[in-house]
Design a protein around this motif. Structure first.
Motif, PDB file in Angstrom:
ATOM      1  N   GLU A  65      -6.765  -3.125   3.020  1.00  0.00           N
ATOM      2  CA  GLU A  65      -6.552  -1.762   3.542  1.00  0.00           C
ATOM      3  C   GLU A  65      -5.646  -1.807   4.776  1.00  0.00           C
ATOM      4  O   GLU A  65      -5.745  -2.719   5.600  1.00  0.00           O
ATOM      5  CB  GLU A  65      -7.901  -1.146   3.934  1.00  0.00           C
TER       6      GLU A  65
ATOM      7  N   ASP B 119       2.048   1.721  -3.675  1.00  0.00           N
ATOM      8  CA  ASP B 119       0.946   2.002  -4.604  1.00  0.00           C
ATOM      9  C   ASP B 119       0.691   3.510  -4.689  1.00  0.00           C
ATOM     10  O   ASP B 119      -0.266   4.033  -4.114  1.00  0.00           O
ATOM     11  CB  ASP B 119      -0.304   1.259  -4.112  1.00  0.00           C
TER      12      ASP B 119
ATOM     13  N   ARG C 276      -6.092   6.526  -0.530  1.00  0.00           N
ATOM     14  CA  ARG C 276      -5.880   5.204   0.065  1.00  0.00           C
ATOM     15  C   ARG C 276      -4.396   4.854   0.184  1.00  0.00           C
ATOM     16  O   ARG C 276      -4.036   3.720   0.461  1.00  0.00           O
ATOM     17  CB  ARG C 276      -6.610   4.133  -0.770  1.00  0.00           C
ATOM     18  N   TRP C 277      -3.534   5.834  -0.055  1.00  0.00           N
ATOM     19  CA  TRP C 277      -2.096   5.574   0.031  1.00  0.00           C
ATOM     20  C   TRP C 277      -1.674   5.504   1.492  1.00  0.00           C
ATOM     21  O   TRP C 277      -2.078   6.350   2.290  1.00  0.00           O
ATOM     22  CB  TRP C 277      -1.337   6.699  -0.694  1.00  0.00           C
TER      23      TRP C 277
ATOM     24  N   ASN D  80       0.824  -1.220   0.000  1.00  0.00           N
ATOM     25  CA  ASN D  80       0.000   0.000   0.000  1.00  0.00           C
ATOM     26  C   ASN D  80       0.853   1.263   0.000  1.00  0.00           C
ATOM     27  O   ASN D  80       0.407   2.317  -0.454  1.00  0.00           O
ATOM     28  CB  ASN D  80      -0.946   0.005   1.202  1.00  0.00           C
TER      29      ASN D  80
END
Lengths: 154, 142
Positions: free
Chosen positions: B3, A33, A41-42, A30
């Motif tokens: 997430e 990305d 959403r980083w 993540n």
């Protein structure tokens, strides 16, 4: 004594990886990305890992090098001061592809040996095989730079 | 994708611990804390009298989750999204590439950058770029 010290240093290193979140491949991926930045959403956490690590090491190395020699060894041993070359870039590029595919680099792969089940062990076994292969190939083809070894004159 | 939460404080503290470990290895043993260098010199063991120390360092890394757990942290289970075949390819690339390029995230990323090594700067820029490109391809193009 030296062996106990290195065990404890390995422990500290591993605890650092766990606390930092580096031992979790999802977090690493993540971070890598960057296309997730616009969507919010980083996960930028790993910048802080690098900042904390480099800051402490930069200061600590300076203090360590004030000594004439290491506490438990005859001299300091640093990588030879050669220039960047094709081999360095090729190796780093291949390493980055693997890191981006799985989210594991070597330290976290070892930390995950007891916690990551079969997938972590598969990665670890493949990584060790890749390392052994690179060492064999390097021994056969590369004239390696001798390390810079030094101790301060008293 | 899985997430994950933004954890600047824990990550900064964890990074500082990693840096501390690197400093301690230099202070006590006079050596760079590069994981790929330490591990690969066990494959096979180099005849330089450092094998036991290297094994002890690796044992510390492997046992770190037990210590974290004993200290009250949750059992640190890694979240792995990759399939087994991808993990095999990735492991081979990480192992081969880190040794071929003389270092990984620790040796180049922490130790090398903090010594202002040009080689490490080039290596870090290269593996960050290729890792970011790889994640982009896997997540958005495949």
């Amino acid at each position: 004594m030296s062996i106990l010290v290195q065990f404890v240093i390995g422990l500290v290193f591993g605890l650092g990886l766990i606390l930092a979140g580096m031992a979790n491949p999802a977090k690493v991926l993540n971070f890598l990305d960057l296309a997730a930045i616009p969507a919010g959403r980083w996960d930028a956490s790993l910048i802080f890992v690098m900042a904390g690590g480099v800051a402490v090491a930069m200061l600590g190395y300076r203090l360590a090098f004030l000594r004439e020699r290491p506490l438990l060894a005859e001299r300091f041993s640093l990588p030879g001061a050669s220039r960047p070359d094709a081999r360095l870039v090729t190796g780093a590029a291949l390493f980055g592809i693997g890191w981006g595919l799985a989210g594991f680099c070597p330290g976290p792969a070892l930390v995950a040996a007891l916690t990551g089940g079969l997938p972590a062990l598969v990665f670890l076994a493949a990584m060790l095989a890749g390392m052994a292969l690179a060492r064999r190939l390097a021994a056969a083809t590369v004239v390696s730079m001798p390390p810079v070894e030094f101790r301060r004159e008293p | 994708m899985i997430e994950t939460a933004f954890t600047p404080i824990a990550s900064l503290a964890g990074g500082a611990l990693i840096g501390l470990a690197a400093v301690l290895l230099m202070l006590f043993q006079g050596r760079i804390a590069g994981i790929s260098g330490i591990v690969s010199r066990l494959l096979p063991p180099e005849a330089d009298g450092e094998t036991a120390g290297r094994l002890a360092f690796v044992a510390g890394l492997v046992l770190a989750p037990l210590v974290a757990y004993a200290a009250g942290s949750a059992w640190p289970v890694p979240q792995i999204a990759a399939t087994i075949p991808v993990l095999v390819v990735a492991g081979l690339l990480v192992g081969f590439g880190s040794v071929w390029g003389n270092g990984c995230t620790s040796g180049h990323g922490i130790c090398g950058l903090s010594r202002l090594s040009l080689r490490s700067l080039v290596a870090v820029a290269t593996f960050m770029a290729s890792a970011i490109a790889t994640v982009f391809v896997v997540r958005y193009l495949l």
